[in-house]
Write a protein that holds these residues in place. Structure first.
Motif, PDB file in Angstrom:
ATOM      1  N   UNK A 177       8.911  -8.503  -7.175  1.00  0.00           N
ATOM      2  CA  UNK A 177       7.673  -8.393  -6.374  1.00  0.00           C
ATOM      3  C   UNK A 177       7.904  -8.833  -4.931  1.00  0.00           C
ATOM      4  N   UNK A 178       8.849  -9.750  -4.747  1.00  0.00           N
ATOM      5  CA  UNK A 178       9.121 -10.241  -3.400  1.00  0.00           C
ATOM      6  C   UNK A 178       9.869  -9.236  -2.541  1.00  0.00           C
ATOM      7  N   UNK A 179      10.342  -8.165  -3.155  1.00  0.00           N
ATOM      8  CA  UNK A 179      11.046  -7.133  -2.401  1.00  0.00           C
ATOM      9  C   UNK A 179      10.075  -6.301  -1.557  1.00  0.00           C
ATOM     10  N   UNK A 180       8.775  -6.330  -1.855  1.00  0.00           N
ATOM     11  CA  UNK A 180       7.785  -5.552  -1.106  1.00  0.00           C
ATOM     12  C   UNK A 180       7.393  -6.314   0.164  1.00  0.00           C
ATOM     13  N   UNK A 181       7.305  -5.560   1.267  1.00  0.00           N
ATOM     14  CA  UNK A 181       6.901  -6.170   2.540  1.00  0.00           C
ATOM     15  C   UNK A 181       5.417  -6.495   2.551  1.00  0.00           C
ATOM     16  N   UNK A 182       4.622  -5.629   1.906  1.00  0.00           N
ATOM     17  CA  UNK A 182       3.182  -5.871   1.858  1.00  0.00           C
ATOM     18  C   UNK A 182       2.859  -6.781   0.679  1.00  0.00           C
ATOM     19  N   UNK A 183       2.177  -7.852   1.000  1.00  0.00           N
ATOM     20  CA  UNK A 183       1.782  -8.780  -0.064  1.00  0.00           C
ATOM     21  C   UNK A 183       0.852  -8.090  -1.057  1.00  0.00           C
ATOM     22  N   UNK A 184      -0.039  -7.223  -0.514  1.00  0.00           N
ATOM     23  CA  UNK A 184      -0.979  -6.520  -1.389  1.00  0.00           C
ATOM     24  C   UNK A 184      -0.239  -5.627  -2.391  1.00  0.00           C
ATOM     25  N   UNK A 185       0.818  -4.990  -1.911  1.00  0.00           N
ATOM     26  CA  UNK A 185       1.572  -4.106  -2.797  1.00  0.00           C
ATOM     27  C   UNK A 185       2.316  -4.913  -3.868  1.00  0.00           C
TER      28      UNK A 185
END
Length: 695
Positions: free
Chosen positions: A537-545
């Motif tokens: 999950x930390x690989x996504x730049x958007x926290x929402x995503x």
């Protein structure tokens, strides 16, 4: 008159003179007649004298010869009826009774001479053998004749044993020279008779051996031609025979009729009694070996060596395992019990022989099947092999308790040891494969996030794998219990998870309960999966995503667990409630992160200037709202929420948050906003449609 008397005196001596001269004078029958004539009346005497003078004796002698000639001619005519009366042949039944009586009376007597009727009996037996051997009489045509033939062979065997004992006793007796000389002739005679009996017995046994083989083959071929299995190899019971209910019936397999079994039993009894055990057993063993080969082929099972198993691709080997399982069950439940009953009936009088034949046959088939199981267990471990290995484990496990009924006592322990070894080996490999799920999760450390925050392939794989594994929950719990030491291997064999190094007093009360090793392993896998997903999950730049990603995967996991009673029973209600709470937290974080800014545009805070709302500021707010909403729509319409319920929940919550402003400065009407919100999380961009509306 005196002259006559003198003549008579000279011609016929007196009795006393005759007696005195007996030793010197030959005794003549004519003189005897003269003596007798002298005692008769004168008239008759003269007549006799005249006859003698005239030579009448010669005439009578000729007459007698003629009468004798006539009698000689007539005798054949009178004796002719006697020549037509045929002398009845020796009666086998009567001679057999004599043989039985002789054997009974002389069983322990080595001095009795062999009576002549023994040879007559052997002649009759030879004649009977010739009738059967020459196809004049066929086996099975007459039960009475067959029984008579077998009884004859039985007596031949008894005679041979009797003579052998007599000769051996004669060789052991300490006799003097005279006694040896007296018995030498009897001994030679007995030896010759023994040789003759041996030849007769060998001929009879050769015929019986061939008939035994034919009966075995006829039953095997009949069973081979009958379709007792469906295409999948499932056993189909054959129809009951229409004949009278037999006293004992053989199971549908091996397919022998009661009549065939009865005949085989009679022949086997005589062959074994006559010392032809090896020949009879060889015929039986060869026939049943080929019969089992036919049966295995019918089930689709072909012997595969250990080397061939090791070289096979898993896709090919996987197709062989169901066939192996079906074959093993067929042997344990149908073939072996049927075979044991068959051999027990045929060799009913010799149970040890029956056990040996059964053991030699079934041992080969059993160990051949067990070698395949061992070979599969030795192949390279892979997660996809777990369930086939468990199927094989279950097959062996269910068979072990019934081994006492399948095998003779002397080999039960041996077979049980081999079968238990193969079962444990499969169980050990299954445990290792399941535990390697931890390594497979840990090694999945890819740095490329899943597009749109969708469910990660690892999550799908692990959950589907666990769902299938829990269908084998009872077996896996048994396997893990039996191999708990393997599960508690050194730390180098598997990765640690948070909290694993805590001591017993630091663990939760739930962990202190008597949890099965499998449940504990399953919990470790789930915790390790959560840890892995958090890192992804930390690989996504958007926290929402990243929140969408965690919601997608979390909802997928919960749905899989709730959809499987087996895995739900293992994980428990507490764990499911905890996961549901985490999902709500991710949902809330998503709302704050995505819609917090856009909602601030609709808030009156900051717009009130001495009770008035400056139009430029309001206009700027609406402009910002439009831009942010358009950006959110453009971005999040490419995100993915595959679970319809989660998708609906997100849309409803977003609609409730966004105020339905209808001011002229907001280019999106309330209905438009709802429509655009409904387009979110479809995984398809809709910004072009929005651009057309803006134009």
């Amino acid at each position: 008159m005196e002259k006559n008397l003198d003549e008579n005196s000279n011609s016929f001596p007196r009795k006393d003179e005759d007696h005195n001269n007996a030793d010197n004078t030959p005794h003549s029958p004519l003189l005897e007649n003269e003596d007798k004539v002298d005692a008769k009346p004168d008239g008759e005497t003269e007549k006799v004298d005249d006859d003698l003078v005239q030579g009448e004796p010669e005439a009578k002698e000729e007459e007698k010869k003629e009468e004798d000639a006539e009698v000689a001619v007539e005798v054949p005519q009178e004796a002719e009826p006697e020549t037509e009366i045929e002398i009845p042949p020796p009666n086998l039944e009567k001679v057999s009774e004599d043989i039985d009586q002789f054997l009974e009376e002389n069983n322990h007597n080595n001095e009795e001479k062999i009576p002549e009727f023994v040879n007559k009996f052997l002649d009759l037996v030879e004649q009977k053998i010739a009738e059967y051997d020459g196809s004049e009489t066929k086996w099975g045509e007459s039960m009475e004749k067959d029984s008579s033939f077998l009884e004859g062979v039985n007596r031949v065997t008894k005679l041979m044993k009797f003579l052998t004992i007599i000769i051996e006793r004669g060789n052991e007796d300490n006799e003097n020279e005279d006694e040896k000389e007296e018995k030498k002739e009897n001994k030679n005679s007995n030896s010759m008779l023994l040789n003759r009996i041996g030849v007769i017995q060998q001929r009879a046994m050769s015929y019986l051996e061939e008939e035994f083989r034919l009966l075995m083959e006829e039953s095997r071929n009949q069973n081979k031609s009958e379709n007792n299995h469906d295409p999948k190899g499932k056993h189909v019971a054959a129809a009951e025979p229409s004949d009278a209910e037999p006293i004992e019936t053989v199971m549908d397999f091996p397919g022998f009729t009661e009549e065939a079994v009865t005949n085989l039993n009679k022949i086997a009894r005589e062959m074994l009694l006559g010392g032809y055990e090896s020949e009879c057993c060889h015929v039986y063993a060869v026939s049943r070996k080929y019969a089992f080969g036919d049966g295995l082929h019918k089930l689709g099972y072909e012997r595969i060596s250990m080397d061939e198993v090791q070289k096979m691709q898993w896709e090919s080997l996987e197709r062989e395992i169901p066939t192996w399982i079906n074959t093993f069950k067929e042997c344990a439940n149908v073939w072996f019990p049927g075979e044991r009953k068959l051999v027990g009936l045929i060799f009913a009088e010799h149970p040890s022989v029956a056990d040996t034949l059964y053991t030699n046959l079934t041992r080969v088939v059993t160990f051949q099947l067990l070698n395949f199981a061992e070979s599969v267990a030795m192949t390279k471990r892979a997660a996809e092999k777990l369930f086939k290995l468990l199927d094989m484990y279950e097959t062996l496990r269910d068979t072990v308790p019934n081994l006492e009924n399948l095998f003779p006592e002397e080999i039960v322990d041996e077979v049980k040891a081999e079968m238990t070894s193969a079962k444990n080996r499969l169980g050990e490999v299954a445990v290792l494969i399941f535990c390697e799920l931890e390594n497979s999760i840990k090694s999945d450390n890819g740095k490329t996030p899943v597009s749109g925050g969708a469910v990660h392939p690892l999550t799908r794989y692990i959950m589907n794998y666990l769902r299938l594994a829990c269908e084998y929950k009872d077996i896996l719990e048994e396997v893990f219990k039996d191999h708990s030491k393997i599960e508690r291997a050194d730390s180098t064999s598997r990765p640690r998870y948070p909290g694993e190094n805590q001591n017993e007093n630091q663990r939760s009360s739930n962990d202190k309960e008597n949890t099965s090793p499998f449940a504990a392993q399953l919990t470790r896998v789930m915790e390790l999966l959560d840890t892995n997903l958090e890192g992804k999950a930390k690989l996504y730049k958007e926290v929402a995503l990243s929140c969408i990603f965690m919601m997608n995967n979390g909802r997928y996991i919960v749905q899989k667990i709730k959809g499987s009673s087996e895995i739900y029973e293992v994980m428990g209600e507490t764990w499911c409630r905890k996961r549901s709470t985490e999902l709500r937290t991710y949902h809330k974080n998503y709302q704050i992160e995505t819609w917090g800014k856009i909602l601030s545009c609709l808030s009156p805070k900051g717009l009130n200037d001495n009770g008035k709302v400056p139009k430029p500021a309001l206009k700027e707010r609406f402009k910002t709202f439009n831009a942010l909403f358009e950006e959110i729509h453009k971005t999040q319409s490419t995100w993915v929420v595959s679970d319809e319920q989660l998708q609906s929940e997100l849309r409803v919550s977003i609609s409730a948050l966004v105020s339905r402003q209808t001011e002229k400065y907001i280019k999106f009407q309330a209905e438009d906003i709802e429509n655009y919100i409904d387009e979110l999380f479809d995984g398809n961009p809709h910004h072009q449609a929005m651009a057309r509306k803006k134009a």
